[in-house]
Design a protein around this motif. Structure first.
Motif, PDB file in Angstrom:
ATOM      1  N   TRP A  59      -7.027   6.464  11.655  1.00 26.91           N
ATOM      2  CA  TRP A  59      -6.508   5.459  12.362  1.00 26.91           C
ATOM      3  C   TRP A  59      -6.378   4.148  13.436  1.00 26.91           C
ATOM      4  N   GLN A  83      -4.725   1.207  11.901  1.00 24.30           N
ATOM      5  CA  GLN A  83      -3.785   1.037  11.422  1.00 24.30           C
ATOM      6  C   GLN A  83      -2.610   0.517  11.644  1.00 24.30           C
ATOM      7  N   ARG A 129      -0.627  -3.246   8.613  1.00 27.75           N
ATOM      8  CA  ARG A 129      -1.697  -2.537   7.445  1.00 27.75           C
ATOM      9  C   ARG A 129      -0.988  -1.667   6.762  1.00 27.75           C
ATOM     10  N   GLU A 140     -10.423  -2.272  -0.611  1.00 25.77           N
ATOM     11  CA  GLU A 140     -10.366  -2.286   0.540  1.00 25.77           C
ATOM     12  C   GLU A 140      -8.733  -1.831   0.685  1.00 25.77           C
ATOM     13  N   GLU A 186      -7.734   2.478   0.829  1.00 24.64           N
ATOM     14  CA  GLU A 186      -7.111   2.596   2.594  1.00 24.64           C
ATOM     15  C   GLU A 186      -5.997   3.495   1.759  1.00 24.64           C
ATOM     16  N   ARG A 230      -6.531   7.112   0.490  1.00 22.36           N
ATOM     17  CA  ARG A 230      -6.718   7.996   2.225  1.00 22.36           C
ATOM     18  C   ARG A 230      -5.132   8.253   2.714  1.00 22.36           C
ATOM     19  N   TRP A 231      -4.985   7.507   2.865  1.00 21.30           N
ATOM     20  CA  TRP A 231      -3.755   7.401   3.646  1.00 21.30           C
ATOM     21  C   TRP A 231      -2.595   8.318   2.989  1.00 21.30           C
TER      22      TRP A 231
END
Length: 222
Positions: free
Chosen positions: A23, A26, A30, A75, A79, A82-83
């Motif tokens: 991260w 991050q 984002r 993307e 992401e 995943r987050w």
């Protein structure tokens, strides 16, 4: 192998996986975009998520989004999923660490799953995206593979607890049935948003989960 080995091994696998998430990039920008993705996908469906729609949500021109996510929507999707899983897994790990036995571990898993499924709308979106992908295959292959692995890690926690409780047989199938019931709690619980009703729904889910194990598996002495 100790009585705690199976569930602890599964927990360590999940902990190791989320610790590997990077991260460092991050940024606040984002994260706002990821939150916008979850908001739009949850309220209007995955097909409504475009770079232009994300730009409107965060008040940034669409071309500028590519400075945050050069890979574009694919993307962002990867992401965001995943987050979402990282947050789900972190909450689960923190909750089960205090449990003392396999039964308590299992009960806590069910409790956490039900509460997050009902109180976090993004969970339904996550489940719907995975179900839709099984039919139409719209997710990027790498994303599909990674998310499938993360889902398996979560199922592994339930499997480890069931094995530690002494259940024998097709534990994978029994766990899959339980998780399907838990994912559908929004439908069968008819929850109206009353927080006071959550405990009763959790209790029903716990009873059903143990009944499922008893109906499909044998028990033995560890």
């Amino acid at each position: 192998m100790s009585e705690r080995a199976q569930r602890v091994q599964a927990l360590e696998a999940m902990r190791s996986e989320i610790a590997s998430f990077d991260w460092t990039n991050q940024t606040d920008g984002r994260r706002l975009i990821l939150e916008a993705f979850l908001s739009i996908a949850t309220s209007a469906g995955y097909s409504a998520v475009t770079m232009r729609a994300l730009g409107r949500q965060v008040n940034v021109k669409a071309p500028s989004l590519y400075s945050h996510f050069p890979g574009g929507r694919d993307e962002v999707v990867s992401e965001a999923l995943r987050w979402h899983f990282y947050q789900f897994a972190t909450g689960t790990i923190n909750a089960v660490e205090a449990t003392e036995d396999a039964s308590g571990f299992w009960t806590t898993l069910v409790d956490q799953h039900v509460r997050r499924q009902l109180q976090t709308p993004e969970n339904d979106m996550f489940d719907l995206m995975l179900a839709t992908d099984r039919i139409s295959g719209f997710l990027p292959p790498d994303t599909r593979k990674e998310i499938g692995h993360l889902v398996d890690l979560n199922a592994g926690l339930f499997k480890g607890a069931a094995l530690d409780m002494g259940y024998q047989g097709d534990v994978d199938q029994a766990v899959a049935i339980v998780l399907t019931v838990l994912d559908g709690v929004g439908s069968w619980s008819r929850w109206n948003g009353d927080v006071a009703a959550l405990d009763g729904i959790v209790e029903a889910a716990v009873r059903t989960s143990f009944a499922t194990l008893d109906a499909h598996l044998l028990t033995g002495t560890k």
